[in-house]
Design a protein around this motif. Structure first.
Motif, PDB file in Angstrom:
ATOM      1  N   VAL A  53       6.583   4.546   4.392  1.00 32.27           N
ATOM      2  CA  VAL A  53       7.398   4.193   5.557  1.00 32.27           C
ATOM      3  C   VAL A  53       8.736   3.630   5.112  1.00 32.27           C
ATOM      4  CG1 VAL A  53       7.556   2.598   7.515  1.00 32.27           C
ATOM      5  CG2 VAL A  53       5.425   3.820   7.077  1.00 32.27           C
ATOM      6  N   ILE A  54       8.730   2.784   4.091  1.00 33.11           N
ATOM      7  CA  ILE A  54       9.978   2.218   3.580  1.00 33.11           C
ATOM      8  C   ILE A  54      10.864   3.324   3.019  1.00 33.11           C
ATOM      9  CG2 ILE A  54      10.974   0.718   1.801  1.00 33.11           C
ATOM     10  CD1 ILE A  54       8.514  -1.100   2.192  1.00 33.11           C
ATOM     11  N   ALA A  55      10.283   4.226   2.250  1.00 32.47           N
ATOM     12  CA  ALA A  55      11.060   5.338   1.679  1.00 32.47           C
ATOM     13  C   ALA A  55      11.615   6.221   2.789  1.00 32.47           C
ATOM     14  CB  ALA A  55      10.188   6.151   0.740  1.00 32.47           C
ATOM     15  N   LYS A  56      10.861   6.447   3.831  1.00 31.66           N
ATOM     16  CA  LYS A  56      11.316   7.280   4.953  1.00 31.66           C
ATOM     17  C   LYS A  56      12.483   6.603   5.676  1.00 31.66           C
ATOM     18  CE  LYS A  56       9.712   9.362   9.238  1.00 31.66           C
ATOM     19  NZ  LYS A  56       8.633   9.419  10.225  1.00 31.66           N
ATOM     20  N   ASP A  57      12.362   5.290   5.906  1.00 28.50           N
ATOM     21  CA  ASP A  57      13.453   4.559   6.559  1.00 28.50           C
ATOM     22  C   ASP A  57      14.733   4.606   5.732  1.00 28.50           C
ATOM     23  OD1 ASP A  57      11.913   3.923   8.715  1.00 28.50           O
ATOM     24  OD2 ASP A  57      11.449   1.880   8.044  1.00 28.50           O
ATOM     25  N   THR A  64       0.845  -1.195   0.000  1.00 27.68           N
ATOM     26  CA  THR A  64       0.000   0.000   0.000  1.00 27.68           C
ATOM     27  C   THR A  64       0.876   1.239   0.000  1.00 27.68           C
ATOM     28  OG1 THR A  64      -0.098   0.034   2.411  1.00 27.68           O
ATOM     29  CG2 THR A  64      -1.805  -1.217   1.256  1.00 27.68           C
ATOM     30  N   GLU A  65       0.276   2.374  -0.252  1.00 29.31           N
ATOM     31  CA  GLU A  65       1.043   3.624  -0.297  1.00 29.31           C
ATOM     32  C   GLU A  65       1.620   3.953   1.076  1.00 29.31           C
ATOM     33  OE1 GLU A  65      -1.143   6.827  -2.006  1.00 29.31           O
ATOM     34  OE2 GLU A  65      -1.660   5.694  -3.788  1.00 29.31           O
ATOM     35  N   ASP A  66       0.913   3.607   2.155  1.00 28.10           N
ATOM     36  CA  ASP A  66       1.421   3.899   3.491  1.00 28.10           C
ATOM     37  C   ASP A  66       2.709   3.119   3.768  1.00 28.10           C
ATOM     38  OD1 ASP A  66      -0.773   5.527   3.918  1.00 28.10           O
ATOM     39  OD2 ASP A  66      -1.952   3.930   4.862  1.00 28.10           O
ATOM     40  N   VAL A  67       2.696   1.860   3.396  1.00 30.48           N
ATOM     41  CA  VAL A  67       3.889   1.036   3.608  1.00 30.48           C
ATOM     42  C   VAL A  67       5.034   1.532   2.744  1.00 30.48           C
ATOM     43  CG1 VAL A  67       4.829  -1.290   3.394  1.00 30.48           C
ATOM     44  CG2 VAL A  67       2.509  -0.970   4.255  1.00 30.48           C
TER      45      VAL A  67
END
Length: 73
Positions: free
Chosen positions: A17-21, A11-14
């Motif tokens: 989060v991955i891009a932020k990490d 999903t876009e939320d996941v």
């Protein structure tokens, strides 16, 4: 965790989060560079103990005896 065609899409939320990490992790670990003078060559660290040396010498002697026997035939 499910793999393959039955795996639900990210999903876009996941994805956020991955891009932020990944973005937060960039630049925090220094590169590990070792000067060439301190890098050990793999072949230089090989040491033979006495048992290995005698075993190889025994195998060589057995091969020489076998070759000599075959030449005499």
């Amino acid at each position: 965790m499910v793999f393959g065609p039955s795996r639900p899409p990210i999903t876009e939320d996941v994805a956020e989060v991955i891009a932020k990490d990944v973005a937060e992790g960039e630049g925090h670990t220094p590169t590990s560079e070792t000067p060439i003078a301190f890098v050990k060559h793999p072949a230089a660290t090989v040491d033979m103990n006495n048992r290995v040396r005698w075993t190889l010498l025994g195998v060589l002697a057995a091969m020489l005896v076998l070759i000599a026997m075959l030449m005499m035939r």
